[in-house]
Design a protein around this motif. Sequence first.
Motif, PDB file in Angstrom:
ATOM      1  N   ARG A  41       8.154 -53.571  -6.564  1.00 46.28           N
ATOM      2  CA  ARG A  41       7.744 -54.891  -6.418  1.00 46.28           C
ATOM      3  C   ARG A  41       8.447 -55.792  -7.910  1.00 46.28           C
ATOM      4  NH1 ARG A  41       8.179 -57.438  -1.471  1.00 46.28           N
ATOM      5  NH2 ARG A  41       8.431 -59.697  -2.845  1.00 46.28           N
ATOM      6  N   GLN A  42       6.857 -54.899  -8.160  1.00 46.70           N
ATOM      7  CA  GLN A  42       7.019 -55.420  -9.871  1.00 46.70           C
ATOM      8  C   GLN A  42       7.995 -55.376 -10.868  1.00 46.70           C
ATOM      9  OE1 GLN A  42       2.951 -54.529 -11.134  1.00 46.70           O
ATOM     10  NE2 GLN A  42       2.101 -56.452  -9.977  1.00 46.70           N
ATOM     11  N   HIS A  45      10.999 -57.249 -10.119  1.00 41.03           N
ATOM     12  CA  HIS A  45      10.520 -58.769 -10.801  1.00 41.03           C
ATOM     13  C   HIS A  45      10.129 -59.164 -12.002  1.00 41.03           C
ATOM     14  CE1 HIS A  45      10.288 -62.673  -9.662  1.00 41.03           C
ATOM     15  NE2 HIS A  45       9.075 -63.209 -10.081  1.00 41.03           N
ATOM     16  N   GLN A  46      10.179 -58.146 -12.341  1.00 38.23           N
ATOM     17  CA  GLN A  46       9.677 -58.606 -14.087  1.00 38.23           C
ATOM     18  C   GLN A  46      11.172 -58.062 -14.786  1.00 38.23           C
ATOM     19  OE1 GLN A  46       7.131 -55.926 -15.014  1.00 38.23           O
ATOM     20  NE2 GLN A  46       7.798 -53.754 -15.256  1.00 38.23           N
ATOM     21  N   ASP A  73      18.946 -60.649 -10.658  1.00 39.84           N
ATOM     22  CA  ASP A  73      17.725 -61.564  -9.902  1.00 39.84           C
ATOM     23  C   ASP A  73      16.853 -60.959  -8.582  1.00 39.84           C
ATOM     24  OD1 ASP A  73      15.740 -63.736 -10.116  1.00 39.84           O
ATOM     25  OD2 ASP A  73      17.143 -64.259  -9.218  1.00 39.84           O
ATOM     26  N   ASP A  74      15.780 -60.998  -8.145  1.00 37.35           N
ATOM     27  CA  ASP A  74      15.292 -61.059  -6.973  1.00 37.35           C
ATOM     28  C   ASP A  74      14.207 -62.663  -6.481  1.00 37.35           C
ATOM     29  OD1 ASP A  74      12.649 -60.588  -8.326  1.00 37.35           O
ATOM     30  OD2 ASP A  74      12.500 -59.975  -7.014  1.00 37.35           O
ATOM     31  N   SER A  75      14.773 -63.084  -7.661  1.00 40.95           N
ATOM     32  CA  SER A  75      14.255 -64.896  -7.617  1.00 40.95           C
ATOM     33  C   SER A  75      14.334 -65.403  -6.316  1.00 40.95           C
ATOM     34  CB  SER A  75      14.025 -65.358  -8.798  1.00 40.95           C
ATOM     35  OG  SER A  75      13.545 -64.881  -9.689  1.00 40.95           O
ATOM     36  N   SER A  80       9.868 -66.812  -7.620  1.00 42.65           N
ATOM     37  CA  SER A  80       8.869 -66.013  -7.100  1.00 42.65           C
ATOM     38  C   SER A  80       9.808 -64.749  -6.474  1.00 42.65           C
ATOM     39  CB  SER A  80       7.918 -66.893  -5.735  1.00 42.65           C
ATOM     40  OG  SER A  80       8.893 -67.480  -4.747  1.00 42.65           O
ATOM     41  N   SER A  81       8.622 -63.935  -6.695  1.00 37.12           N
ATOM     42  CA  SER A  81       9.500 -62.663  -5.975  1.00 37.12           C
ATOM     43  C   SER A  81      10.211 -62.479  -4.429  1.00 37.12           C
ATOM     44  CB  SER A  81       9.410 -60.986  -6.532  1.00 37.12           C
ATOM     45  OG  SER A  81       9.129 -59.624  -5.716  1.00 37.12           O
ATOM     46  N   THR A  82      10.989 -61.808  -4.456  1.00 36.52           N
ATOM     47  CA  THR A  82      11.804 -62.348  -2.302  1.00 36.52           C
ATOM     48  C   THR A  82      11.830 -60.886  -2.510  1.00 36.52           C
ATOM     49  OG1 THR A  82      13.685 -61.534  -3.257  1.00 36.52           O
ATOM     50  CG2 THR A  82      12.990 -64.311  -2.731  1.00 36.52           C
TER      51      THR A  82
END
Length: 203
Positions: A41-42, A45-46, A73-75, A80-82
């Motif tokens: 996930r990190q 997201h980055q 993009d996963d924001s 925040s991360s989705t």
Amino acid sequence: MSRSIAILAGLLFALLSIDCCAGYSAHGRPPHPISDAVLARQLVHQSNWAAVGSISHNEKITDFPMVNILAVDDSALNGSSTGRIHFLLADFEFTGADLLHNNKITFFFSEEQTGSCNRRGVNPMEPACPRIMISGRNRKLDPKSPEYNDYMEAFNKRHKHSNIWVEAHHFYLNELEIENIFIVAYQGGPRTISAEEYYSAHL
């Protein structure tokens, strides 16, 4: 004396062997305990982009692998991360055209996309530079769905020119329906992460 020399030579050989192997095992351990799913996930997201692979329908290389770069993009709107990987496609470009004929795609993310592996002196090929390969199928999002505008707004925050891509070149917003994730990170060889594990992980 000869025995001492033999022992010393043996120790020197062992040290050299350890150093040789450490080059690929890449200094071996994560900086702090972290699950594979959270690490995946990190990495997503980055990242502002991903390398993607599809099965080519182009007449020059039909059925060969095709690679491309896509903005991702996963924001959520608050940043925040989705975990939900969104990206733009157009039917005229490589990936969009391929997926119309064979809806299978793999996304590649590496920690080196932030430059951090290089700063630590780690080669991107080494396991100490974590990477993931996320495979699944593409789902074109419905502009009339309640969440569509939020997804598009979040995407625009990361990619300032994406509205131009949509308006001028007929790009459309998509989401990856994840089926499997491979991770290569530190020790233990390649491992798998299920979609359920990935989505339930918390950053």
